[in-house]
Design a protein around this motif. Structure first.
Motif, PDB file in Angstrom:
ATOM      1  N   ARG A  94       0.947  -1.293   0.148  1.00 31.59           N
ATOM      2  CA  ARG A  94      -0.188   0.062  -0.194  1.00 31.59           C
ATOM      3  C   ARG A  94       0.978   1.217  -0.071  1.00 31.59           C
ATOM      4  NH1 ARG A  94      -2.471  -3.149  -1.940  1.00 31.59           N
ATOM      5  NH2 ARG A  94      -3.982  -4.363  -1.091  1.00 31.59           N
TER       6      ARG A  94
ATOM      7  N   THR B 154      -7.328  11.998  -2.974  1.00 32.86           N
ATOM      8  CA  THR B 154      -8.015  11.122  -1.988  1.00 32.86           C
ATOM      9  C   THR B 154      -7.569   9.572  -1.946  1.00 32.86           C
ATOM     10  OG1 THR B 154     -10.213  12.503  -2.579  1.00 32.86           O
ATOM     11  CG2 THR B 154     -10.501  10.404  -1.697  1.00 32.86           C
ATOM     12  N   GLN B 155      -7.425   9.068  -3.203  1.00 34.79           N
ATOM     13  CA  GLN B 155      -6.928   7.810  -3.321  1.00 34.79           C
ATOM     14  C   GLN B 155      -5.631   7.578  -2.565  1.00 34.79           C
ATOM     15  OE1 GLN B 155      -8.298   5.090  -4.489  1.00 34.79           O
ATOM     16  NE2 GLN B 155      -6.721   3.654  -4.524  1.00 34.79           N
TER      17      GLN B 155
ATOM     18  N   GLU C 293      -4.505   9.252  -0.267  1.00 33.59           N
ATOM     19  CA  GLU C 293      -4.682   9.657   1.443  1.00 33.59           C
ATOM     20  C   GLU C 293      -5.060   8.112   1.794  1.00 33.59           C
ATOM     21  OE1 GLU C 293      -6.678  13.166   1.587  1.00 33.59           O
ATOM     22  OE2 GLU C 293      -4.937  14.303   1.702  1.00 33.59           O
ATOM     23  N   SER C 294      -6.430   7.638   1.028  1.00 31.74           N
ATOM     24  CA  SER C 294      -6.919   6.319   1.271  1.00 31.74           C
ATOM     25  C   SER C 294      -5.816   5.290   1.560  1.00 31.74           C
ATOM     26  CB  SER C 294      -7.872   6.003   0.496  1.00 31.74           C
ATOM     27  OG  SER C 294      -8.324   4.804   0.792  1.00 31.74           O
TER      28      SER C 294
ATOM     29  N   LYS D  74      -3.573   5.761   4.762  1.00 32.18           N
ATOM     30  CA  LYS D  74      -4.577   5.236   5.911  1.00 32.18           C
ATOM     31  C   LYS D  74      -4.467   3.870   6.014  1.00 32.18           C
ATOM     32  CE  LYS D  74      -8.997   5.193   8.114  1.00 32.18           C
ATOM     33  NZ  LYS D  74     -10.558   5.597   7.769  1.00 32.18           N
TER      34      LYS D  74
END
Length: 196
Positions: free
Chosen positions: A69, A123-124, A126-127, A130
């Motif tokens: 990730r 957004t992707q 940051e996801s 996380k």
């Protein structure tokens, strides 16, 4: 002529001697109880060892997931940066063609498009970051449980060794020590089970 030698440990000899006493009419209940306790401890130790291996495997799995990730997040941030550079070029283009309304409109459309794409990419990314944090935390939890299972396994092995020494020396206080260490091992195993 070949001779085969059998190497036997003290624990095996003590258990066999206890068995011979039972066959000859004298029953050694002390040795029998210690032998049963040793078998139970060996079973508990095997379970603790299996759980330790399982949690170690899960810790490695989650750490691998975090690495994957993290790479994906880095790729997304690179993509975000590339879109930002294209947006900057479009802004420069709009400034250079300030006298051409058609040119300005085209560059403004590109600026809006890149801004929208950057928002989705951000957004992707940051996801994914996380997900990296969550996978790292899961790995740490599993690794902590692995250490607990390993401690419980070690304590159980020590208790088995003390039980073997108890059979050899016939010291009842050693039986108490073996039971105490075994009890502590079970408590540590319980802490591992509950994730403490």
């Amino acid at each position: 002529m070949s001779e085969e030698f059998e190497v036997r440990g003290p624990h095996e000899e003590a258990v066999e001697d206890a068995g011979h006493g039972a066959h000859h009419g004298t029953q050694d209940s002390f040795a029998g109880r210690v032998a049963v306790m040793t078998a139970v401890l060996a079973t508990i130790g095997a379970i603790f060892s299996y759980q330790g291996g399982s949690t170690e495997g899960l810790a490695l799995f989650y750490k691998n997931e975090a690495a994957i990730r993290k790479t994906e997040a880095a790729n997304q941030w690179s993509y975000y940066q590339a879109k930002g550079e294209k947006q900057n070029l479009a802004e420069l283009g709009a400034a250079l063609v300030a006298s051409d309304p058609k040119g300005i409109a085209k560059f403004n459309a590109d600026i809006a498009k890149y801004q929208q794409q950057k928002t989705a990419i951000r957004t992707q990314a940051e996801s994914l970051e996380k997900a990296v944090t969550e996978a790292d935390e899961a790995s740490e939890r599993q690794l902590h449980m692995h250490h607990r299972w390993a401690q419980a396994t070690t304590l159980t092995q020590i208790a088995i060794s003390l039980a073997a020494i108890t059979l050899l020396t016939r010291r009842r206080w050693l039986l108490g020590a073996a039971l105490g260490v075994a009890g502590f091992g079970v408590l540590v195993g319980g802490a591992a089970f509950f994730g403490i």
